[in-house]
Every structure is written in structure tokens, then in C-alpha cells.
Design a protein around this motif. Structure first.
Motif, PDB file in Angstrom:
ATOM      1  N   SER A  61      40.617  21.925  54.052  1.00  0.00           N
ATOM      2  CA  SER A  61      40.879  22.195  55.471  1.00  0.00           C
ATOM      3  C   SER A  61      41.313  20.908  56.152  1.00  0.00           C
ATOM      4  O   SER A  61      41.245  19.812  55.580  1.00  0.00           O
ATOM      5  CB  SER A  61      39.624  22.735  56.160  1.00  0.00           C
ATOM      6  OG  SER A  61      38.692  21.695  56.380  1.00  0.00           O
ATOM      7  N   SER A  62      41.755  21.052  57.406  1.00  0.00           N
ATOM      8  CA  SER A  62      42.239  19.909  58.190  1.00  0.00           C
ATOM      9  C   SER A  62      41.116  19.159  58.872  1.00  0.00           C
ATOM     10  O   SER A  62      41.366  18.295  59.707  1.00  0.00           O
ATOM     11  CB  SER A  62      43.246  20.394  59.252  1.00  0.00           C
ATOM     12  OG  SER A  62      44.360  20.960  58.613  1.00  0.00           O
ATOM     13  N   ARG A  63      39.875  19.469  58.553  1.00  0.00           N
ATOM     14  CA  ARG A  63      38.734  18.737  59.115  1.00  0.00           C
ATOM     15  C   ARG A  63      38.291  17.704  58.090  1.00  0.00           C
ATOM     16  O   ARG A  63      37.671  18.036  57.076  1.00  0.00           O
ATOM     17  CB  ARG A  63      37.581  19.684  59.436  1.00  0.00           C
ATOM     18  CG  ARG A  63      37.897  20.681  60.544  1.00  0.00           C
ATOM     19  CD  ARG A  63      36.732  21.596  60.774  1.00  0.00           C
ATOM     20  NE  ARG A  63      35.540  20.841  61.135  1.00  0.00           N
ATOM     21  CZ  ARG A  63      34.871  21.013  62.268  1.00  0.00           C
ATOM     22  NH1 ARG A  63      35.267  21.926  63.129  1.00  0.00           N
ATOM     23  NH2 ARG A  63      33.793  20.309  62.543  1.00  0.00           N
TER      24      ARG A  63
ATOM     25  N   VAL B 169      40.703  15.498  47.837  1.00  0.00           N
ATOM     26  CA  VAL B 169      41.680  15.427  48.937  1.00  0.00           C
ATOM     27  C   VAL B 169      43.042  15.861  48.396  1.00  0.00           C
ATOM     28  O   VAL B 169      43.286  15.846  47.179  1.00  0.00           O
ATOM     29  CB  VAL B 169      41.789  14.007  49.531  1.00  0.00           C
ATOM     30  CG1 VAL B 169      40.488  13.579  50.164  1.00  0.00           C
ATOM     31  CG2 VAL B 169      42.264  13.005  48.493  1.00  0.00           C
ATOM     32  N   ARG B 170      43.871  16.272  49.293  1.00  0.00           N
ATOM     33  CA  ARG B 170      45.245  16.588  48.925  1.00  0.00           C
ATOM     34  C   ARG B 170      46.170  16.278  50.099  1.00  0.00           C
ATOM     35  O   ARG B 170      45.727  16.170  51.249  1.00  0.00           O
ATOM     36  CB  ARG B 170      45.388  18.052  48.506  1.00  0.00           C
ATOM     37  CG  ARG B 170      45.164  19.070  49.607  1.00  0.00           C
ATOM     38  CD  ARG B 170      45.385  20.486  49.088  1.00  0.00           C
ATOM     39  NE  ARG B 170      45.264  21.494  50.146  1.00  0.00           N
ATOM     40  CZ  ARG B 170      45.461  22.794  49.968  1.00  0.00           C
ATOM     41  NH1 ARG B 170      45.795  23.253  48.759  1.00  0.00           N
ATOM     42  NH2 ARG B 170      45.326  23.650  50.975  1.00  0.00           N
ATOM     43  N   ARG B 171      47.433  16.117  49.803  1.00  0.00           N
ATOM     44  CA  ARG B 171      48.429  15.864  50.851  1.00  0.00           C
ATOM     45  C   ARG B 171      49.716  16.599  50.509  1.00  0.00           C
ATOM     46  O   ARG B 171      49.987  16.932  49.351  1.00  0.00           O
ATOM     47  CB  ARG B 171      48.703  14.364  50.999  1.00  0.00           C
ATOM     48  CG  ARG B 171      49.484  13.754  49.845  1.00  0.00           C
ATOM     49  CD  ARG B 171      49.838  12.302  50.109  1.00  0.00           C
ATOM     50  NE  ARG B 171      50.712  11.779  49.057  1.00  0.00           N
ATOM     51  CZ  ARG B 171      51.209  10.547  49.038  1.00  0.00           C
ATOM     52  NH1 ARG B 171      50.898   9.708  49.996  1.00  0.00           N
ATOM     53  NH2 ARG B 171      52.016  10.158  48.063  1.00  0.00           N
TER      54      ARG B 171
ATOM     55  N   ARG C  97      41.068  17.662  53.302  1.00  0.00           N
ATOM     56  CA  ARG C  97      39.894  17.320  52.475  1.00  0.00           C
ATOM     57  C   ARG C  97      39.161  18.610  52.108  1.00  0.00           C
ATOM     58  O   ARG C  97      39.100  19.544  52.906  1.00  0.00           O
ATOM     59  CB  ARG C  97      38.970  16.358  53.222  1.00  0.00           C
ATOM     60  CG  ARG C  97      37.706  16.011  52.443  1.00  0.00           C
ATOM     61  CD  ARG C  97      36.893  14.938  53.112  1.00  0.00           C
ATOM     62  NE  ARG C  97      37.505  13.622  52.984  1.00  0.00           N
ATOM     63  CZ  ARG C  97      37.400  12.841  51.907  1.00  0.00           C
ATOM     64  NH1 ARG C  97      36.697  13.275  50.852  1.00  0.00           N
ATOM     65  NH2 ARG C  97      37.954  11.665  51.872  1.00  0.00           N
ATOM     66  N   TRP C  98      38.588  18.629  50.899  1.00  0.00           N
ATOM     67  CA  TRP C  98      37.865  19.806  50.399  1.00  0.00           C
ATOM     68  C   TRP C  98      36.402  19.743  50.856  1.00  0.00           C
ATOM     69  O   TRP C  98      35.780  18.691  50.880  1.00  0.00           O
ATOM     70  CB  TRP C  98      37.926  19.828  48.873  1.00  0.00           C
ATOM     71  CG  TRP C  98      37.333  21.068  48.257  1.00  0.00           C
ATOM     72  CD1 TRP C  98      37.940  22.268  48.043  1.00  0.00           C
ATOM     73  CD2 TRP C  98      35.994  21.199  47.753  1.00  0.00           C
ATOM     74  NE1 TRP C  98      37.082  23.145  47.443  1.00  0.00           N
ATOM     75  CE2 TRP C  98      35.859  22.516  47.256  1.00  0.00           C
ATOM     76  CE3 TRP C  98      34.908  20.337  47.686  1.00  0.00           C
ATOM     77  CZ2 TRP C  98      34.692  22.979  46.697  1.00  0.00           C
ATOM     78  CZ3 TRP C  98      33.741  20.795  47.128  1.00  0.00           C
ATOM     79  CH2 TRP C  98      33.619  22.117  46.639  1.00  0.00           C
ATOM     80  N   ASN C  99      35.882  20.903  51.320  1.00  0.00           N
ATOM     81  CA  ASN C  99      34.435  20.986  51.523  1.00  0.00           C
ATOM     82  C   ASN C  99      33.937  22.307  50.925  1.00  0.00           C
ATOM     83  O   ASN C  99      34.709  23.268  50.783  1.00  0.00           O
ATOM     84  CB  ASN C  99      34.059  20.837  53.001  1.00  0.00           C
ATOM     85  CG  ASN C  99      34.476  22.026  53.845  1.00  0.00           C
ATOM     86  OD1 ASN C  99      33.948  23.122  53.668  1.00  0.00           O
ATOM     87  ND2 ASN C  99      35.419  21.802  54.767  1.00  0.00           N
TER      88      ASN C  99
END
Length: 978
Positions: A623-625, A696-698, A615-617
Motif C-alpha cells: 500500500s501507499s502507507r 518494498v516495491r516501486r 511498502r508491504w504490511n
């Protein structure tokens, strides 16, 4: 502790001793076949030698392992390939967990049932011990590579003086010894004089057994309480003439023995007691062999010997064993052991008497016995010849311990006892009942299943359990099978094989599938076949498809296609093409339930996928958070299950990894250079480029795994395929070729030449040109070829005929309502297509003069795969079907009411499922007399329209019969495979 240098095959005695320092005083030591070495210290701890390898067989250092019991130290230790057993001073037996070459110390102790004086481990981790109370030799049953600690101790029946449980000619000789007792005294002298001949170099033949298991018995009440008066050793041609292996005999034996050897003694048998013949001396004459007659798996091949006073035992007492060593014994896990049956009741003196009988005497005795038996048979049967022949009625039972997925909530696995009772009736028919015994509120209860009512037995895809499911018609309606699980894969396959064979016997089904058989494949890749009844498609009383019986065929495939002339092809997950050989069985189905020929090794490779989610922050970027409500940062495609690289296992224990994890750049929607797909949120539609609205990305990771099995399939190299279709039926003779079309995994359209009933694999491929890649193809009864392109559009191939197998050109057919299609199936006159949203469509207006048809009619939704047969029958794999107990995904369904005037049919009938992936009915040309077909929609529990509530089930729209219950009800189809 001393180490013997330079011990090797050519120099087994080695050269010199070298001292190895130890951290304490060692009282006992055990060396395994490979690199394990444990020893016991006087204080009760064990020490383990670290660093033993091919270059340094002495090892490097000692590590100390504490006793499993603080009060009682270790008294005895024994090691195998990768196991360690020990006995503590309170006679408790312990098994060391986690021992291997990298960690010779293991991890922890597990206490085993039973009390032993000592234990010993054999070449393949088999275990023997000597009981603490009865001093009998015990063997550990159930030791397998997957269950190293075994299951239970079982006493080995071992009489004194190596009493042999003999079969065949040896038993006859023993019996002959009793028959010719009077004649033996006359031959004794000649036999023993033959022994004493110094020029005789005849070696005593020995049984072709593995290296011997040795055991020592102590007479009386203690290991050394009585003076030994004789010795019995396993006969071995390697023994040197100096008699190195012979134990010391008492003085009276020595006197007798010297008398035997003296040529001056004319008749040594006058003083010689038969019971005291020393088997070492017996090496000089082959007639004296006991070992040569012994069965290789009887106790004689294990060479047990007793040391002690012979006359201290009564006739029925067993020896008090003091020591057993199995370090040279290799036990075949697949052959039954004959150590546990009582030996013959003959005394040792009679055994010895039998050794001097000549073949001529044996032949005469056999002839006389045969004559007496013939006369007795004639005498006893004469008075009963007019009686009616009796038919044996037998009952056969197999029991075992399994686990059962219980019926009531909370659902969980319960330990149960199961019993399969098979009985043969007066008509010779076999029937079987399976009983499952369980405890409910401390009360013993059971459920039972008649195997002639079981419709399928199928393995369940489950990483944690070796489980399988049993369906009956009633349980198919409920979508709630009987689920059972075994402790090991081998045990599960044994039960599956036995239950499958019992079901087939109850229904009198044997041999290969017929040409009209219906084939299906589960999402696990297992192949099932069902013999269709004429009442399945038409007749006054339709047979419900939940009553169809399915039996398994060995092999592993992704899809399968057939026709009514017995040509069957399949495609594996690795896109390899396989042609059916005409056999049956294979896989775990062995013995009479499998054909002796036409079974070949088959392998398959598929990918396991996991997703890395981010997810983007604003601070760190992607990041993975994630958010607290987000899916796992490493998950499956749904995001509901956590799947990391380390905890993700192959689909089942039969699969093994053949690659490392790698980034997959081919998921739908495309990826960027690093394999990422972007979306606004989870879950959503993903695309391969980042936009301002993507938060978001995967990224998809893949790993390949492989399965190796066998079945009635032969590979058709070299082209790898994606889809295949065989012309459903034709009235041509057997020699005429069968039309077979396929699509390669690259999207090329191919036509197979030379396919006949005698040569189903064909001879060569003919390439058919296209302007884009294709994904689905189907050929109908009159050479109508339809295909679906990768972009979801439909095409019809013109002018295909036996003389022009590739046709001439493609005609584009508009898709229904701008839907993207994914599959097409063509029957005798019907054409059905399936779109990517699971909608089933029928092509209206097809005539011989206008084979492309005119319009599309919607039939149903929630369809995953479909197959249209040579009678225009329609069968599908449905995605959601509601049963009375649960919802199933991947269910076989049959379209009822299909007639020439109603080609779309009227309603759905629900069969086996869920967990099914593919079905083909293109071989089923079994026609029945067509009559009025009743509308069976009233019986269909899942025929409810989209958006309708539970009360509306049972009402069916005339042509549109959706297979949906609720969009919100999601179920992982892999968890319900069976």
C-alpha cells in the motif's frame, strides 16, 4: 444594456438591438476582442457576462464581482483578450488576476502603481491610461504573455492637433515650408481651387498602420469647460461622403469652410486661416496628406485628436486628455515604440504651410541645402587636414533588475541592480565589466566581473527560476559561480545573448568553431565549444583547463562527436542523428553573434521519470502507507524529493508536455506485468519478480516532453542512434571519405558511407553483423574499431581499412576483473574503457602486430564519460569534484602528464562543472612541442584517495588518481548545472 444582433464582417452595422437584462443600473461597459465582457454598475460593483461563445455570442447570465476597495466602488473597467483592468472612484488602478475563457470573473484584484482617470486595453492586452494629475496619456510598458500586468507606466509625448513626430521626406517637407514661405502665398489659390473640383475622386493616402488609437483632449481645465472651435480627426478613406465621423465645428469655421467650397469665391485664401483647414475636406487632394508622410509607429498612426478651443494652450502646454481608446490597436512587442520622444517644435501653422509644397520646389531646396553643406564642410575641414585622425572612445551601458544567489549564509535569492558597461578603447578593442549592486545591512555594495575573465555563461536547470551562471577561473576552482535570475525567460535570454557576445568581443572570438574545437554538452542539453590552445596538451607551461573559454552553440543534444576535419555529429535525447552545418549561433543567440545561414529548426523529445513507491504490511499487502522514515510514496529516483503526477513540471519553461503519464516497463533490473520492481528495502537493488524477502516495491512512470529550438544542425534520417564515433584524424585529402561508425538505438552496429568534409552527413548506412546488441563504439586513428556489448563485454573489429570499411570479424576482449563495461574510446595508440561503476581502465600491450593488447590497468574512479583524442589526450566528465566552496557533479577534467612512455598520465586538472554530461576532444589535433611535463598534482584540490580525509587532499598517487571525495556526499547534478 443592449446587444446589437447580426454584426459581422459583411454587415458591420448589424440589424437590430435586443435588450439584455442586468442586475443593476449599468454606467459603463467594455467588450474584449474575444469572449470577455465586463460592465460597471452605478453602485460600484462590476458584472461579468458568463457563457459567451461562438454559438451564443450574447452569453447566458451575469456574475457580480465586488469592487477591490470597500470604500470606493469601480468607476471604469476595460478588458482585453484575457486581462481586466479597472479604475476605482479614488482613481486607483487595479489588475484582475486569473482571468481566462474558463473563468471570466478571475480570482483576485492586485493594486497597481499610479492614479488614472481611465484605462483602455488593446488587441493584445496592451494598456493605455490617462493620468489623474497631469491628464497625459500613459502606456503600460512590459506587458507580455508571461507578465500580463506589465512593469511601469510611461507617458506618451502627444502635442495638440495631432502634432506628428515625422521622419524622412515629411521632415524635409516641413523644413521646406520654412524655406519657401514667400512662395507659398502664390500657390495657395491654385491648391484650394483644386480641392473644390467636384469631379476629383482622388482619395487621401493614409499610413499603413494598425487600426487607430483614438484620444480626446479637453481644452482649459475641464473636459467640457470651453466651447469647441475646431476638430481634428484621423484621416481614413473609409469615412463616408456625408462626413459621419466629423465633429461639429464652431460657426466661424463653418463660414470659412463654405467659402472654400464655393467656386464663385475667386481667392478664398484671403479670408482662410491656414490653421483652420479641415482635414476631412483635405481628402480631395493627395498633396495635403499629413498621414501619408508619417512614420507608421509615430503618433500619427495612432490618430490622436484634440477637441476644444485651439488658442487656449500656450506654445509649450500639452493638452488635457479626457479619453483614450486602444481597442483597435495591435502593438508589436518586438519593435521599439516611437511614442515617447518629443515631437518637432514646429507650430501647426507651419505644418499646414508645408503641405502645399510641390516636388519640384523640394528638389530645388534639397540641392541648395546640399551645396551649402558641402561648402561649409570644405571650409571647416581645410585647416585641420594635417591633424592626426581621432579614434572614438565610447562607453555603452545596459542596466536591469535581476536576482542574485548571495555568497553568504543563509544562501538565498536577493533583488539586485546589474549594469553592463562596455567601453571601446583607443585600439578599437571592446572590454566590458558587469556590476552587481546589492544591499548589505542597509548599505549599498557591489561586486564586479571583468568579462574578459569570464570562462563560460550557462543556463541553470531550475524549474522555479529563469537563472544562469557566470564562471571565472577562480570561481571554477571554488565550484561556486555567480548565479543570476531574471523575471522572464525572454529577459534571461536577452542578458545571456548580450553577455555571450560581449565575452566573445573581449576575446576577439567570432565566426564558427574551428575544426580542432573541443565540444561539450551539459545535462540540460546545451552545447558548448572551446578553442584549444597549443599549450593545453603539451609544452613547458601547461594551460590549466579552468582557464578555457566556452561559448554556446544553438541546438539541443545528448552527445556529440567530432574530428579534426570538421565533421561533427550529434545525437538528441530522442536518438535522432544531427550533422553540423558549419554555422554558429542559433537558439537565443541572435544578430551578429549568429550566422545568417546554416541555422535550422531542431526539436528534441525526452522522458521525465517519477517513481510510485509502496511498502508491504501484513493487513493490506502492498500500500501507499509507508513507515515514517520511508521515502515519499511518489518521488524521484533518489527518493529525496517528492514528485507527484500533478506537481512534476517539464525540465524548464522551454519544454512542453507531449504525452500523458504512462507506466515504463524498461527500467534496469526488469519489471513484472504491472511495471513493479521489488526489493528488500529502500534503497536497494531492484528486480522484476517478488520473493519472500521483498517488503518494498516501486514502479516507474514516464511522460514525454518536447523542446523546439534552432541551431547549425541538419537531421540525418531515418535511423535513430545510441552512440557514434568518427575517426579522429587522417592525412588524406579532402575528397577521401571519413570513417564513421554508429550504434542504433536497437543495438545494431552501423558504418556510414560517403562521409566527406564537403558532405559530412554521408550517403547511406552499411550494417555490420553482431551476435548481440551493442551500446558503445569507437574508431581510432588507424581504423582500430572497439565496441562494448550490452552485457558489458568488449570487442575488437579486425581488418577495418578504407578499402574494407566494415572489416571482417569481431574478437572478444575479456573485461577487467569481471567488471561490466559501458564505454570505450580509442585515440592514436591508446584504448581506454569505462565500467558501470565509474572506473577508468587503460589497455596495456597494444602494438601494430597485436592490436587487441594484453591487460587492463586501472587509472581512476568516479568517471561518468571519457574521450580520448588524436594525440592520445584523455578528458573525462567526473562525478564528484571538491572545490573550495562546494562539491560538483559532472565536471570536465583533463589528464595531465600523458606521454608516449606514460600513456596513462600522472594526475587530473579540473575544468568547468558541474552539470556536464559529455565531452569530445577528438577534433583537437593541435600539437605543441613536447617537453618535460611538470606534475601538477599539487594544485589539484580534489585529488584525494578513496577513504582519505580532508587533510590528505593534494597528495596524488602516481598512476591511480581517484576523483572521489566522499561516498556519503551526494549532490543532485541537475541542481548544479553551471
Amino acid at each position: 444594456v443592449w446587444y446589437r444582433e447580426n454584426v459581422c464582417h459583411h454587415n458591420p452595422e448589424g440589424s437590430t438591438w435586443s435588450l439584455v437584462t442586468t442586475p443593476g443600473e449599468v454606467v459603463q461597459i467594455s467588450c474584449g476582442p474575444y469572449d470577455l465582457l465586463w460592465a460597471t454598475l452605478w453602485e460600484g460593483q462590476a458584472i461579468v457576462r458568463e457563457g459567451i461563445d461562438r454559438n451564443n455570442p450574447q452569453g447566458i447570465s451575469w456574475s457580480t464581482v465586488e469592487s477591490p476597495s470597500s470604500e470606493n466602488g469601480i468607476m471604469h473597467v476595460s478588458v482585453g483578450v484575457d486581462v481586466v483592468w479597472c479604475v476605482t472612484k479614488d482613481r486607483k488602478v487595479w489588475f484582475r488576476r486569473g482571468v481566462n475563457s474558463h473563468n471570466p470573473c478571475g480570482t483576485s484584484w492586485i493594486e497597481m502603481v499610479g492614479e488614472m482617470m481611465m484605462v483602455t486595453v488593446g488587441l493584445n492586452n496592451q494598456v493605455w491610461g490617462i493620468g489623474c494629475d497631469d491628464r497625459a496619456i500613459y502606456f503600460r510598458q512590459g506587458v507580455t504573455p508571461s507578465e500580463l500586468s506589465g512593469k511601469t507606466w510611461k507617458a506618451i509625448v502627444s502635442g495638440r492637433e495631432s502634432d506628428r513626430s515625422q521622419t524622412g521626406s515629411s521632415t524635409s517637407l516641413l523644413s521646406a515650408g520654412c524655406f519657401f514661405t514667400d512662395d507659398i502665398q502664390n500657390q495657395t489659390s491654385a491648391v484650394i481651387q483644386g480641392d473644390a473640383d467636384p469631379s476629383s475622386d482622388t482619395e487621401l493616402p493614409t499610413s499603413p498602420a494598425s487600426p487607430a488609437l483614438l484620444g480626446a483632449a479637453a481644452a482649459g481645465n475641464g473636459p467640457a469647460s470651453q466651447a469647441g472651435t475646431s476638430a481634428r480627426l484621423p484621416v481614413d478613406p473609409l469615412h463616408s461622403e456625408q462626413g459621419e465621423g466629423t465633429a461639429a465645428s464652431a460657426s466661424n469655421d463653418k463660414d470659412n469652410l463654405e467659402m472654400n467650397k464655393s467656386p464663385a469665391n475667386p481667392n478664398p485664401s484671403a479670408e482662410l486661416q491656414w490653421i483652420n483647414i479641415d482635414l476631412k475636406e483635405a481628402q480631395k487632394h493627395p498633396v495635403l496628406s499629413v498621414s501619408s508622410f508619417a512614420d507608421t509607429s509615430s503618433l500619427s498612426s495612432l490618430g490622436a485628436f484634440s477637441v476644444g478651443a485651439e488658442d487656449q494652450y500656450g506654445a509649450d502646454e500639452h493638452p488635457l486628455w479626457a479619453w483614450v481608446s486602444g481597442g483597435g490597436c495591435l502593438v508589436d512587442l518586438h519593435s521599439p515604440l516611437k511614442w515617447f520622444t518629443a515631437p518637432s517644435g514646429l507650430s501647426s501653422s507651419v505644418q499646414s504651410l508645408s503641405l502645399s509644397i510641390t516636388p519640384a520646389q523640394t528638389a530645388a531646396w534639397r540641392k541648395q541645402i546640399f551645396q551649402q553643406l558641402s561648402e561649409r564642410t570644405k571650409r571647416e575641414l581645410e585647416n585641420f587636414r594635417h591633424y592626426e585622425q581621432a579614434i572614438e572612445q565610447s562607453v555603452w551601458v545596459k542596466t536591469g533588475a535581476l536576482q542574485w544567489w548571495r555568497n553568504w549564509k543563509p544562501h538565498k535569492w536577493m533583488d539586485v541592480r546589474v549594469a553592463l558597461e562596455q567601453f571601446t578603447g583607443s585600439d578599437g578593442m571592446r572590454d566590458s565589466i558587469l556590476f552587481i549592486y546589492y544591499m548589505y545591512h542597509e548599505e549599498k555594495k557591489y561586486i564586479h566581473v571583468f568579462l574578459n575573465e569570464v570562462t563560460i555563461i550557462v543556463e541553470v536547470l531550475n524549474e522555479a527560476k529563469h537563472s544562469f551562471a557566470l564562471y571565472t577561473p577562480e570561481r571554477t576552482k571554488q565550484r561556486w559561480p555567480i548565479r543570476l535570475a531574471a523575471a522572464t525567460e525572454q529577459e534571461m535570454h536577452d542578458w545571456l545573448s548580450l553577455l555571450n557576445m560581449s565575452c566573445c568581443e573581449s576575446r576577439r572570438i567570432q565566426g564558427p568553431p574551428s575544426h580542432h574545437a573541443i565540444w561539450s554538452v551539459t545535462c540540460k542539453g546545451d552545447i558548448f565549444v572551446s578553442e584549444p590552445s597549443p599549450e593545453l596538451e603539451a609544452g613547458p607551461q601547461l594551460m590549466p583547463c579552468d582557464q578555457m573559454f566556452w561559448r554556446q552553440v544553438g541546438g539541443h543534444l545528448r552527445l556529440i562527436e567530432s574530428n579534426s576535419r570538421g565533421v561533427v555529429w550529434g545525437i538528441g535525447y530522442d536518438h535522432t542523428a544531427w550533422a553540423y552545418t558549419g554555422g554558429y549561433g542559433g537558439g537565443f543567440i541572435q544578430g551578429l553573434a549568429s550566422s545568417a545561414d546554416n541555422i535550422y529548426t531542431q526539436s528534441d523529445v525526452k522522458c521525465v521519470y517519477i517513481y510510485e513507491n509502496q511498502r508491504w504490511n501484513p493487513v493490506t499487502g502492498y500500500s501507499s502507507r509507508g513507515l515514517p522514515t520511508d521515502r515519499y510514496m511518489w518521488s524521484d529516483a533518489s527518493g529525496l524529493q517528492e514528485c507527484t503526477k500533478t506537481n512534476t513540471k517539464p525540465p524548464s519553461p522551454q519544454w512542453s508536455w507531449v504525452s500523458d503519464w504512462y507506466i515504463d516497463f524498461s527500467p534496469a533490473g526488469g519489471t513484472d506485468r504491472e511495471g513493479w520492481q521489488y526489493a528488500a528495502d529502500f534503497p536497494a537493488s531492484y528486480h522484476g519478480h517478488k520473493t519472500m524477502k521483498d517488503f518494498v516495491r516501486r514502479r516507474r512512470w514516464a511522460r514525454k516532453c518536447k523542446i523546439v529550438t534552432n541551431g547549425p544542425w541538419l537531421e540525418v534520417p531515418p535511423v535513430t542512434l545510441w552512440d557514434i564515433s568518427i575517426i579522429p584524424s587522417s592525412d588524406a585529402d579532402d575528397e577521401e571519405s571519413v570513417a564513421l561508425w554508429a550504434i542504433s538505438d536497437k543495438g545494431d552496429v552501423l558504418c556510414r558511407l560517403g562521409v566527406t568534409q564537403q558532405n559530412p552527413a554521408g550517403t547511406s548506412w552499411l550494417h555490420v553483423g553482431t551476435d548481440q546488441p551493442f551500446i558503445s563504439i569507437s574508431i581510432g586513428a588507424f581504423y582500430q574499431v572497439w565496441a562494448i556489448a550490452r552485457d558489458g563485454s568488449a570487442f575488437y573489429r579486425g581488418s577495418v581499412s578504407p578499402n574494407k570499411p566494415a572489416g571482417d570479424c569481431w574478437y572478444h576482449i575479456p573485461s577487467p576483473q569481471k567488471q561490466k563495461l559501458k564505454q570505450v574510446s580509442v585515440g592514436r595508440t591508446s584504448v581506454f574503457v569505462l565500467d558501470k561503476n565509474g572506473n577508468l581502465w587503460y589497455r596495456q600491450g597494444i602494438t601494430p602486430s597485436y592490436p587487441q593488447g594484453s591487460t587492463w590497468d586501472h587509472v581512476s574512479n568516479n568517471i561518468r564519460k571519457m574521450s580520448v583524442g588524436p594525440l592520445d589526450q584523455v578528458w573525462v566528465i567526473a562525478d564528484k569534484v571538491q572545490g573550495s566552496h562546494s562539491l560538483s557533479c559532472g565536471t570536465v577534467c583533463h589528464r595531465t602528464g600523458v606521454q608516449p612512455l606514460e600513456p596513462k598520465g600522472l594526475s587530473w586538472d579540473y575544468g568547468i562543472g558541474g552539470g556536464w554530461e559529455h565531452i569530445t576532444v577528438r577534433g583537437n589535433a593541435t600539437e605543441a612541442s613536447r617537453g618535460a611535463v611538470p606534475d601538477t598534482a599539487e594544485e589539484n584540490p580534489a585529488a584525494s584517495k578513496e577513504g582519505e580525509d580532508e587533510e590528505s587532499k593534494g597528495k596524488t598517487e602516481h598512476s591511480k588518481t581517484p576523483l572521489m571525495v566522499s561516498e556519503s556526499q551526494e549532490l543532485d547534478r541537475n541542481s548544479v548545472n553551471g
